[in-house]
Design a protein around this motif. Structure first.
Motif, mmCIF file in Angstrom:
data_model
loop_
_atom_site.group_PDB
_atom_site.id
_atom_site.type_symbol
_atom_site.label_atom_id
_atom_site.label_comp_id
_atom_site.label_asym_id
_atom_site.label_seq_id
_atom_site.Cartn_x
_atom_site.Cartn_y
_atom_site.Cartn_z
ATOM 1 N N VAL A 3 -9.974 -9.347 -34.033
ATOM 2 C CA VAL A 3 -9.477 -8.033 -34.442
ATOM 3 C C VAL A 3 -9.584 -7.946 -35.956
ATOM 4 O O VAL A 3 -9.473 -8.965 -36.649
ATOM 5 C CB VAL A 3 -8.036 -7.790 -33.940
ATOM 6 N N ALA A 4 -9.825 -6.749 -36.439
ATOM 7 C CA ALA A 4 -9.921 -6.551 -37.887
ATOM 8 C C ALA A 4 -9.324 -5.205 -38.244
ATOM 9 O O ALA A 4 -9.152 -4.335 -37.384
ATOM 10 C CB ALA A 4 -11.375 -6.616 -38.328
ATOM 11 N N MET A 5 -9.024 -5.048 -39.512
ATOM 12 C CA MET A 5 -8.589 -3.759 -40.030
ATOM 13 C C MET A 5 -9.516 -3.416 -41.182
ATOM 14 O O MET A 5 -9.784 -4.244 -42.050
ATOM 15 C CB MET A 5 -7.131 -3.809 -40.461
ATOM 16 N N ALA A 6 -10.008 -2.188 -41.145
ATOM 17 C CA ALA A 6 -10.967 -1.756 -42.159
ATOM 18 C C ALA A 6 -10.736 -0.285 -42.469
ATOM 19 O O ALA A 6 -10.049 0.424 -41.741
ATOM 20 C CB ALA A 6 -12.391 -1.961 -41.656
ATOM 21 N N ARG A 7 -11.352 0.137 -43.548
ATOM 22 C CA ARG A 7 -11.345 1.559 -43.890
ATOM 23 C C ARG A 7 -12.756 1.932 -44.319
ATOM 24 O O ARG A 7 -13.558 1.061 -44.683
ATOM 25 C CB ARG A 7 -10.318 1.874 -44.969
ATOM 26 N N HIS A 8 -13.051 3.224 -44.226
ATOM 27 C CA HIS A 8 -14.393 3.644 -44.599
ATOM 28 C C HIS A 8 -14.384 5.054 -45.167
ATOM 29 O O HIS A 8 -13.422 5.801 -45.002
ATOM 30 C CB HIS A 8 -15.359 3.524 -43.418
ATOM 31 N N ILE A 9 -15.460 5.368 -45.835
ATOM 32 C CA ILE A 9 -15.732 6.717 -46.307
ATOM 33 C C ILE A 9 -17.075 7.100 -45.703
ATOM 34 O O ILE A 9 -18.040 6.348 -45.805
ATOM 35 C CB ILE A 9 -15.807 6.777 -47.848
ATOM 36 N N LEU A 10 -17.125 8.242 -45.056
ATOM 37 C CA LEU A 10 -18.354 8.745 -44.438
ATOM 38 C C LEU A 10 -18.791 10.006 -45.160
ATOM 39 O O LEU A 10 -18.001 10.953 -45.293
ATOM 40 C CB LEU A 10 -18.102 9.050 -42.961
ATOM 41 N N VAL A 11 -20.031 10.004 -45.650
ATOM 42 C CA VAL A 11 -20.592 11.167 -46.338
ATOM 43 C C VAL A 11 -21.993 11.441 -45.808
ATOM 44 O O VAL A 11 -22.566 10.627 -45.089
ATOM 45 C CB VAL A 11 -20.604 10.979 -47.872
ATOM 46 N N LYS A 12 -22.553 12.571 -46.198
ATOM 47 C CA LYS A 12 -23.852 12.994 -45.660
ATOM 48 C C LYS A 12 -25.053 12.319 -46.312
ATOM 49 O O LYS A 12 -26.075 12.125 -45.667
ATOM 50 C CB LYS A 12 -23.998 14.508 -45.782
ATOM 51 N N THR A 13 -24.959 11.971 -47.597
ATOM 52 C CA THR A 13 -26.139 11.448 -48.289
ATOM 53 C C THR A 13 -25.900 10.058 -48.870
ATOM 54 O O THR A 13 -24.771 9.704 -49.226
ATOM 55 C CB THR A 13 -26.576 12.376 -49.442
ATOM 56 N N GLU A 14 -26.981 9.318 -48.987
ATOM 57 C CA GLU A 14 -26.917 7.990 -49.596
ATOM 58 C C GLU A 14 -26.506 8.089 -51.056
ATOM 59 O O GLU A 14 -25.736 7.272 -51.554
ATOM 60 C CB GLU A 14 -28.269 7.304 -49.458
ATOM 61 N N ALA A 15 -26.998 9.119 -51.748
ATOM 62 C CA ALA A 15 -26.661 9.303 -53.163
ATOM 63 C C ALA A 15 -25.162 9.537 -53.349
ATOM 64 O O ALA A 15 -24.548 8.997 -54.269
ATOM 65 C CB ALA A 15 -27.455 10.466 -53.746
ATOM 66 N N MET A 57 -17.180 0.060 -32.885
ATOM 67 C CA MET A 57 -17.872 0.845 -33.902
ATOM 68 C C MET A 57 -19.381 0.743 -33.667
ATOM 69 O O MET A 57 -19.830 -0.031 -32.830
ATOM 70 C CB MET A 57 -17.522 0.322 -35.304
ATOM 71 N N THR A 58 -20.153 1.491 -34.437
ATOM 72 C CA THR A 58 -21.607 1.354 -34.330
ATOM 73 C C THR A 58 -21.984 -0.073 -34.719
ATOM 74 O O THR A 58 -21.227 -0.760 -35.412
ATOM 75 C CB THR A 58 -22.340 2.332 -35.260
ATOM 76 N N LYS A 59 -23.152 -0.511 -34.286
ATOM 77 C CA LYS A 59 -23.571 -1.890 -34.532
ATOM 78 C C LYS A 59 -23.588 -2.234 -36.020
ATOM 79 O O LYS A 59 -23.131 -3.301 -36.427
ATOM 80 C CB LYS A 59 -24.949 -2.129 -33.909
ATOM 81 N N ALA A 60 -24.095 -1.327 -36.854
ATOM 82 C CA ALA A 60 -24.171 -1.584 -38.296
ATOM 83 C C ALA A 60 -22.785 -1.771 -38.910
ATOM 84 O O ALA A 60 -22.573 -2.662 -39.735
ATOM 85 C CB ALA A 60 -24.909 -0.447 -38.993
ATOM 86 N N ASP A 62 -19.991 -2.552 -37.200
ATOM 87 C CA ASP A 62 -19.448 -3.741 -36.547
ATOM 88 C C ASP A 62 -19.866 -5.013 -37.295
ATOM 89 O O ASP A 62 -19.048 -5.912 -37.509
ATOM 90 C CB ASP A 62 -19.979 -3.795 -35.108
ATOM 91 N N GLN A 63 -21.137 -5.091 -37.681
ATOM 92 C CA GLN A 63 -21.651 -6.261 -38.400
ATOM 93 C C GLN A 63 -20.905 -6.461 -39.719
ATOM 94 O O GLN A 63 -20.584 -7.591 -40.091
ATOM 95 C CB GLN A 63 -23.152 -6.094 -38.676
#
Length: 92
Positions: A3-15, A57-60, A62-63
């Protein structure tokens, strides 16, 4: 099962993700930037994904959560949803 705890930010562009990563490196708070810029519903919790188990989560993502160093901002990582910055703060 791990088990893990994480946070993320999701945006539309790589830039956009790269610019936010630089702001975090310069000392801005991850959670504040997540609330302001993320397109994921988790933005209400500062990007907090809560407890995550392998395969949720998605594979990427998850890794990153289960294989990469903790307390480091990883990314930008591209998935079908956009570009993510991911930070793992607990793993057992």
């Amino acid at each position: 099962m791990p088990v893990a705890m994480a946070r993320h930010i999701l945006v539309k562009t790589e830039a956009e993700a790269a610019a936010l990563k630089q702001r975090i490196a310069a000392g801005e708070a991850f959670d504040v930037l997540a609330k302001k810029h993320s397109t994921c519903p988790s933005k209400k919790r500062g990007g907090d994904l809560g407890e995550v188990r392998p395969g949720q989560m998605t594979k990427a993502i998850d890794q990153i959560i289960f294989k990469k160093p903790m307390k480091v901002v990883h990314g930008p990582v591209k998935t079908q949803f956009g570009y993510h910055l991911v930070q793992v703060f607990y793993r057992d």
